[in-house]
Design an enzyme around this catalytic site. Structure first.
Site, mmCIF file in Angstrom:
data_model
loop_
_atom_site.group_PDB
_atom_site.id
_atom_site.type_symbol
_atom_site.label_atom_id
_atom_site.label_comp_id
_atom_site.label_asym_id
_atom_site.label_seq_id
_atom_site.Cartn_x
_atom_site.Cartn_y
_atom_site.Cartn_z
ATOM 1 N N THR A 124 20.655 -3.080 -29.527
ATOM 2 C CA THR A 124 19.300 -2.544 -29.640
ATOM 3 C C THR A 124 18.313 -3.707 -29.457
ATOM 4 O OG1 THR A 124 19.023 -2.928 -32.021
ATOM 5 C CG2 THR A 124 20.164 -0.897 -31.354
ATOM 6 N N ARG A 125 17.040 -3.460 -29.719
ATOM 7 C CA ARG A 125 16.046 -4.538 -29.667
ATOM 8 C C ARG A 125 15.917 -5.251 -31.010
ATOM 9 N NH1 ARG A 125 11.525 -1.807 -29.195
ATOM 10 N NH2 ARG A 125 10.184 -3.649 -29.193
ATOM 11 N N LYS A 126 16.835 -5.006 -31.926
ATOM 12 C CA LYS A 126 16.814 -5.683 -33.229
ATOM 13 C C LYS A 126 17.488 -7.046 -33.087
ATOM 14 C CE LYS A 126 16.724 -1.328 -35.755
ATOM 15 N NZ LYS A 126 17.452 -0.410 -36.665
ATOM 16 N N THR A 127 16.789 -7.911 -32.365
ATOM 17 C CA THR A 127 17.313 -9.242 -32.079
ATOM 18 C C THR A 127 16.442 -10.310 -32.748
ATOM 19 O OG1 THR A 127 16.022 -9.264 -30.027
ATOM 20 C CG2 THR A 127 18.317 -8.554 -29.857
ATOM 21 N N THR A 256 23.652 -7.260 -33.584
ATOM 22 C CA THR A 256 22.857 -8.481 -33.472
ATOM 23 C C THR A 256 22.217 -8.910 -34.786
ATOM 24 O OG1 THR A 256 21.031 -7.089 -32.660
ATOM 25 C CG2 THR A 256 22.345 -8.264 -31.009
#
Length: 269
Positions: A124-127, A256
């Site tokens: 996901t964009r949870k980086t 992540t």
């Protein structure tokens, strides 16, 4: 996309500070990065970029995505002792973090493969800000899918968009503004809204925070050609159930944001 020298410079500047006395060691040396536990390695391109920036030769390294056992040499370097020691901690931190992501991703992929060869495990964009490239590459090294790399890759209509605009109006608004090549994904939280999202024009329907039985009911309502993605706190232990529910994609922010680092150690010789 290669690791940018400016990014490596920022990593090193953060660690070295203004007056590094600790690593003021004369002479030449060799060193190796060693796995202290089994897993899947990643981030080695970034580790190599750190040593390359310092003028240290990387004489040998494994490829991202390779499995390792405890005691395996992952990377071997040679050069000035001062430069080798200066690069050590940054290289270990980056490679350990990325390898932890790759290892967790591979575990999730292996669980999905018990049910289907087609279900994708996606990030996901949870980086971590500044590390998205490293982390997304690590997901790929583990056999996963990057999902969208940034906001330009796909439109995702989430709960806040629906609250502000309404589901159908949001899809229509974004459809008018995107390229023909850009997909639109719509997040829904109730099985009954899955078909509604598809009929509004969604290319992908994200089934958010639904248990596997509700996920399966929602998937059954979708017309052919519309992809189904399950997301929302899914753990590695739950992947098999969601794969069996018939989704095309299982996305996991924990790949992540919660993967433990793989234990790596750097030793000079």
């Amino acid at each position: 996309m290669p690791i940018e020298r400016s990014q490596v410079e920022r990593w090193l500047r953060e660690d070295l500070g203004h007056h590094d006395v600790t690593n003021d060691v004369p002479g030449e040396t060799t060193g190796r990065l060693v796995a202290k536990e089994g897993g899947v390695v990643a981030g080695l391109e970034a580790a190599e970029a750190v040593f390359d920036y310092l003028g240290v030769a990387v004489d040998e390294r494994l490829d991202d995505g390779e499995r390792v056992a405890a005691g395996d040499t992952v990377l071997r370097v040679s050069g000035g002792a001062r430069e080798v020691l200066r690069g050590e901690r940054v290289a270990v931190n980056i490679a350990g973090h990325a390898s932890g992501i790759a290892t967790k991703t591979r575990a999730a992929v292996d669980e999905a493969r018990q049910v289907s060869d087609d279900v994708r495990i996606a990030a996901t964009r949870k980086t971590t800000p500044g590390l998205r490239g490293v982390e997304k590459r690590a997901v790929v090294a583990g056999g996963g899918d990057t999902h969208r790399l940034d906001l330009s890759h796909m439109v995702m209509v989430k709960d806040n968009h629906i609250e502000e605009l309404g589901l159908e109006a949001a899809v229509a608004r974004f459809r008018e503004r995107v390229s023909f090549a850009t997909k639109i994904e719509v997040e829904v939280e109730e099985p009954g809204d899955a078909l509604r999202a598809a009929e509004a024009g969604a290319d992908v329907v994200l089934l958010d925070n639904m248990p596997p039985d509700e996920t399966e009911r929602a998937v059954e309502t979708l017309p052919e050609g519309v992809l189904a993605e399950a997301s929302g706190g899914i753990t590695v232990d739950e992947v098999r159930e969601y794969a069996a529910a018939g989704v095309d994609v299982v996305s996991m922010g924990s790949l992540t944001h919660s993967a433990p680092s793989l234990d790596l150690s750097f030793r000079t010789e």
